[in-house]
Write an enzyme that holds these catalytic residues in place. Structure first.
Site, mmCIF file in Angstrom:
data_model
loop_
_atom_site.group_PDB
_atom_site.id
_atom_site.type_symbol
_atom_site.label_atom_id
_atom_site.label_comp_id
_atom_site.label_asym_id
_atom_site.label_seq_id
_atom_site.Cartn_x
_atom_site.Cartn_y
_atom_site.Cartn_z
ATOM 1 N N LYS A 1 0.814 -1.222 0.000
ATOM 2 C CA LYS A 1 0.000 0.000 0.000
ATOM 3 C C LYS A 1 0.844 1.268 0.000
ATOM 4 O O LYS A 1 0.330 2.347 -0.298
ATOM 5 C CB LYS A 1 -0.943 0.000 1.207
ATOM 6 N N HIS B 1 -4.634 2.057 -0.867
ATOM 7 C CA HIS B 1 -5.509 1.017 -0.303
ATOM 8 C C HIS B 1 -6.660 0.762 -1.266
ATOM 9 O O HIS B 1 -7.529 1.610 -1.449
ATOM 10 C CB HIS B 1 -6.039 1.482 1.048
ATOM 11 N N PHE C 1 -12.338 -2.827 8.244
ATOM 12 C CA PHE C 1 -13.226 -2.098 9.138
ATOM 13 C C PHE C 1 -14.327 -3.051 9.594
ATOM 14 O O PHE C 1 -14.877 -3.812 8.806
ATOM 15 C CB PHE C 1 -13.865 -0.918 8.395
#
Length: 429
Positions: free
Chosen positions: A351, A356, A415
């Protein structure tokens, strides 16, 4: 005996290249894809840069892109990467029985008509007021939105288009586990093959959130870097001065195949997927557990699944987002799992150059890991300048390194607390 699963094809659409070879070459050279946002006017946003796929045209990849013109970019990226992967595997020809070939895709929200939403609300807002007339706004929106276009918003739709486009009649699924989605899709596809439900799975992910709503959401979460004066150096995983991740986009698809099936047709075997671990933090929606609790279990489970010891792993492709919370938690997790050996194994974050890719991140990073395994060289973590006392592992700073290894670990953490770890190994018959 458990059925073995190998990789026989890879396809990628990324900001750093449209083939695994091109992507890997750019990573080894330490080139960044990060620059000013061009997909929309972002000058008023706290973050004005991203890692975009440039000059993409679906017609370059499909003989007839016409049926997919109204699809969203998620589907376009997935179709292109899927065709490349199937061609790489020698499985593009749809003739014959395809009932043992399936699809498992990690994806995010699809096509959105931002202009219709905003203009309808603006038109329905009386002069001098701060709130729209909801009844009028709803009426205008109903008149302006297209039913077929709206159906493309659904997260499972790209999977369906992949199955239809390439006549994949076997098991069909999609998952929406945020930044871990494509890695989870790969892991679950491996399980489908292991248990005999399919012989071939096209698995991976596709995503773009470089849109007003996507960038707004991550800015409101304070997750994005705001180094607008230096976008190329904004993604700096594990560096003390990191201030957030850089949003990217793209797709990656792998052809996963049962070993005997691959051998019977003379397939070119790129690597073997030997380990899969999946856990939840059960902690917070946006932050990982500070000690990497879920990540630790995912890595341990992947190692146990592969039958390997931590010291067998020769390289770790880290999730490495460039946020304060993720990088320190991932480092703590690696230390817990690998013990003193954590300081000897090279760890790097793709990344730092790619940004991302959200739901597509894991599969693209796994493709890079496969290339590293085959080439004997690992990509660097660029923009690493100021060591963080909490992040004190060997992050292959700024320069690629020749490393010969047989097994690698690829981490993806999302997440919501999703944790996926995959072990990929050099193929040995």
């Amino acid at each position: 005996m458990r059925r073995r699963v190998v990789i026989t094809g890879m396809g990628v659409i990324t900001p750093l290249g449209y083939t695994p070879a091109e992507l890997f070459a750019n990573q080894i050279e330490g080139r960044t894809a990060v620059g000013p946002i061009t997909h929309f006017d972002a000058h008023a946003f706290p973050t004005t840069f991203a890692s975009e796929v440039k000059n993409f045209d679906l017609a370059q990849f499909l003989p007839d892109p016409t049926p997919y013109i109204r699809c969203g970019v998620n589907t376009h990226f997935a179709l292109a990467a899927g065709r490349l992967a199937l061609a790489d595997a020698g499985l593009l020809d749809p003739k014959g029985d395809r009932s043992r070939m399936g699809v498992y895709l990690g994806s995010g929200e699809g096509k959105e008509d931002f202009d219709a939403l905003i203009t309808s609300n603006a038109t329905a807002t009386p002069v001098g007021e701060r709130s729209a007339n909801i009844r009028q706004a709803t009426k205008l929106l109903y008149e302006r939105l297209s039913g077929p276009d709206e159906s493309e918003q659904e997260m499972y739709v790209p999977s369906g288009h992949l199955a239809n486009a390439f006549a994949l009649d076997g098991p069909f699924a999609s998952c929406q586990t945020a930044c871990a989605a494509s890695s989870q899709a790969i892991g679950e596809a491996v399980e489908i093959i292991r248990f005999g439900e399919a012989d071939v799975m096209l698995a991976g992910g596709s995503h773009s959130m470089i849109s007003p709503l996507g960038v707004t959401g991550f800015n409101r979460l304070t997750a994005l870097s705001q180094r607008n004066d230096s976008p190329a150096t904004a993604s700096r995983p594990f560096d003390l001065t990191r201030d957030g991740f850089v949003i990217g986009e793209g797709a990656g698809l792998l052809v996963l195949e049962e070993l005997e099936h691959a051998k019977a047709r003379g397939a070119n075997i790129l690597a073997e997927l030997t380990g899969y671990g999946s856990t939840a933090d059960a902690y917070r929606m946006t932050d990982p557990h500070p000690q990497g609790r879920g990540a630790i279990r995912a890595m341990q489970d992947a190692l146990a699944d592969s039958g390997l010891a931590p010291t067998d792993i020769g390289y770790i492709n880290a999730h490495g987002t460039s946020t304060q919370a993720n990088d320190s938690a991932e480092t703590a997790g690696i230390k817990s799992v690998f013990g003193p050996y954590a300081y000897k194994v090279p760890v790097s974050s793709s990344k730092s150059m790619l940004g991302h890719l959200i739901a597509a991140a894991g599969v693209v990073e796994l493709a890079i890991t496969v290339m590293a395994l085959r080439k004997g060289i690992v990509p660097p973590t660029i923009n690493y300048q100021t060591p963080d006392p909490e992040c004190d592992l060997d992050y292959v700073p700024n320069q690629a390194r020749e490393v010969r290894f047989k097994h690698a670990l690829s981490n993806s953490f999302g997440f919501g607390g999703q944790n996926i770890a995959l072990v990929v190994s050099a193929f040995r018959d």
